[in-house]
Design an enzyme around this catalytic site. Structure first.
Site, mmCIF file in Angstrom:
data_model
loop_
_atom_site.group_PDB
_atom_site.id
_atom_site.type_symbol
_atom_site.label_atom_id
_atom_site.label_comp_id
_atom_site.label_asym_id
_atom_site.label_seq_id
_atom_site.Cartn_x
_atom_site.Cartn_y
_atom_site.Cartn_z
ATOM 1 N N HIS A 154 0.901 -1.169 0.193
ATOM 2 C CA HIS A 154 0.081 0.093 -0.057
ATOM 3 C C HIS A 154 0.890 1.252 -0.054
ATOM 4 C CE1 HIS A 154 0.783 -0.386 4.329
ATOM 5 N NE2 HIS A 154 1.016 0.764 4.330
ATOM 6 N N HIS A 201 -5.717 -2.189 4.513
ATOM 7 C CA HIS A 201 -5.788 -1.017 3.520
ATOM 8 C C HIS A 201 -4.847 -1.471 2.252
ATOM 9 C CE1 HIS A 201 -2.113 -0.441 5.750
ATOM 10 N NE2 HIS A 201 -1.828 0.663 5.501
ATOM 11 N N HIS A 216 4.743 7.274 2.654
ATOM 12 C CA HIS A 216 5.535 6.010 2.366
ATOM 13 C C HIS A 216 5.028 5.094 1.549
ATOM 14 C CE1 HIS A 216 2.724 4.628 5.813
ATOM 15 N NE2 HIS A 216 2.761 3.534 5.217
ATOM 16 N N HIS A 248 1.332 -0.528 14.799
ATOM 17 C CA HIS A 248 0.153 0.343 14.633
ATOM 18 C C HIS A 248 -1.026 -0.220 15.363
ATOM 19 C CE1 HIS A 248 2.470 2.516 11.380
ATOM 20 N NE2 HIS A 248 2.333 1.448 10.722
ATOM 21 N N TYR A 257 9.006 2.174 9.745
ATOM 22 C CA TYR A 257 9.171 3.143 8.947
ATOM 23 C C TYR A 257 10.607 3.828 8.627
ATOM 24 C CZ TYR A 257 4.263 4.824 9.296
ATOM 25 O OH TYR A 257 2.756 4.681 9.201
ATOM 26 N N GLU A 267 8.138 1.399 4.091
ATOM 27 C CA GLU A 267 7.647 0.661 5.414
ATOM 28 C C GLU A 267 7.723 -0.677 5.180
ATOM 29 O OE1 GLU A 267 3.294 0.663 6.198
ATOM 30 O OE2 GLU A 267 3.639 0.840 8.424
HETATM 31 C C1 M3P Z 1 -0.298 1.797 8.242
HETATM 32 C C2 M3P Z 1 0.390 2.926 7.657
HETATM 33 C C3 M3P Z 1 -0.962 4.807 11.659
HETATM 34 C C4 M3P Z 1 -1.269 3.393 11.204
HETATM 35 C C5 M3P Z 1 -0.914 3.099 10.126
HETATM 36 C C6 M3P Z 1 -0.805 1.746 9.429
HETATM 37 C C7 M3P Z 1 -0.215 5.808 10.829
HETATM 38 O O1 M3P Z 1 0.011 0.659 7.531
HETATM 39 O O2 M3P Z 1 1.378 3.109 7.775
HETATM 40 O O3 M3P Z 1 -0.160 3.503 6.766
HETATM 41 O O4 M3P Z 1 -1.379 5.204 12.363
HETATM 42 FE FE FE Z 2 1.814 2.000 6.049
#
Ligand code: M3P
Ligand code: FE
Length: 311
Positions: A154, A201, A216, A248, A257, A267
């Site tokens: 993603h 996602h 990212h 997360h 990251y 990531e």
């Molecule tokens: C993810 C991303 C956050 C959760 C993120 C999950 C940034 O994979 O990095 O988009 O709170």
């Molecule tokens: Fe991510």
């Protein structure tokens, strides 16, 4: 067939300021396989569990960032239908001829309200996975070369008009909202995690005044152990780490990251919950994103770089 329409993220074209350093990072440290270079000097790479020709394209430029993010759709009829639906919704589209990207068919390109270039395509040469298509062994030496993610997973993009982006992705492109964050003292959604599958996602957005920014590009790791191994490889290769290894709260994925040599964040991501279009999205408050562990479960705080460092 359950997964149809827009199938998955297919490619990201990333701008790097020094092509040799970029190739060293994505090929030798991250461990993607170089699949070819085109006449303009772009470098095409893919991860070991991908089946199509490439997923990452590196282009040398004076500015880092992302040129476009592409999704593969089921077939030509789906591409034609989505192009017509976008136009009917008021989105200007253009067709990029087959072959402009190596081993890739015609693409439908459009700008979304956050200022990013998104594209859809139906064809890219099927190469098969590196484990083979018949009686595959679960192990291949390519899995041990560098960090070795399984696939492009993603991206997270920063820009304005996140509400309009939500409408476009859900009403026209068939995505569902899996999780979101509301802005402080407001019901307005300032961050979106959108899925076209039942992954946690396939693309995410955070509201930001400047359009067309990259937060990212994410690569999927087979396990949390592989994320920890990635941390060792980053350390051994002086890769600057931003956050992690941690988890997360949002998506519940394991994560690191870190930055490529041009300052593009990438990531290494593992696990993550699943989502379905019939479910209510999971909502996070602004405090939930920071102190609630949405971003970083282990440290439960907002990291200043999360909101400020983009390319
Ligand atoms: C993810 C991303 C956050 C959760 C993120 C999950 C940034 O994979 O990095 O988009 O709170
Ligand atoms: Fe991510």
């Amino acid at each position: 067939m359950a997964v149809s329409g827009v199938l998955r993220p297919g490619h990201a074209q990333i701008r790097v300021m020094d092509l040799d350093a970029g190739v060293h990072h994505y090929r030798d440290v991250l461990g993607l396989e170089e699949m070819g270079r085109d006449a303009s000097g772009r470098v095409f790479l893919r991860a070991w569990d991908e089946r199509d020709h490439h997923s990452v394209i590196l282009r040398q430029d004076d500015n880092a960032g992302i040129d476009f993010f592409g999704f593969k759709v089921l077939d030509e009829a789906t591409l034609d239908r989505l192009e017509a639906d976008l136009q009917a919704y008021g989105v200007k589209t253009s067709r990029i001829p087959a072959g402009e990207l190596m081993e890739t068919g015609e693409r439908v390109r459009f700008e979304i309200p956050s200022g990013h270039q998104i594209e859809l395509y139906a064809h890219k040469t099927f190469m098969g996975g590196t484990l083979g298509q018949h009686d595959p062994s679960p192990y291949n030496a390519k899995m041990d070369k560098g960090i070795a993610p399984m696939r492009l997973d993603h991206c997270l993009l920063y820009g304005p008009n996140v509400g309009e982006v939500l409408e476009l992705f859900t009403k026209v492109l068939g995505f569902h909202l899996a999780e979101y964050v509301t802005l402080p003292d407001s019901d307005e959604k300032g961050a979106l995690w959108l899925s076209c599958s039942n992954k946690a996602h396939d693309i995410a957005f955070v509201i930001h005044p400047e359009p067309n920014k990259l937060h990212h590009v994410s690569f999927y790791m087979e396990s949390w152990e592989r994320v920890l191994r990635a941390a060792d490889i980053m350390a051994a290769n002086d890769v600057p780490v931003d956050i992690g290894p941690t988890r997360h709260g949002i998506t519940r994925g394991g994560t690191i990251y870190a930055w490529d040599p041009s300052g593009n964040r990438f990531e290494t991501f593992s696990g993550g919950n699943i989502s379905y279009p019939d479910q209510e999205p999971i909502g996070w408050s602004w405090e939930g994103l920071g102190e609630g562990g949405g971003l970083d479960v282990a440290h439960r705080k907002m990291h200043e770089t999360f909101l400020s460092v983009v390319t």
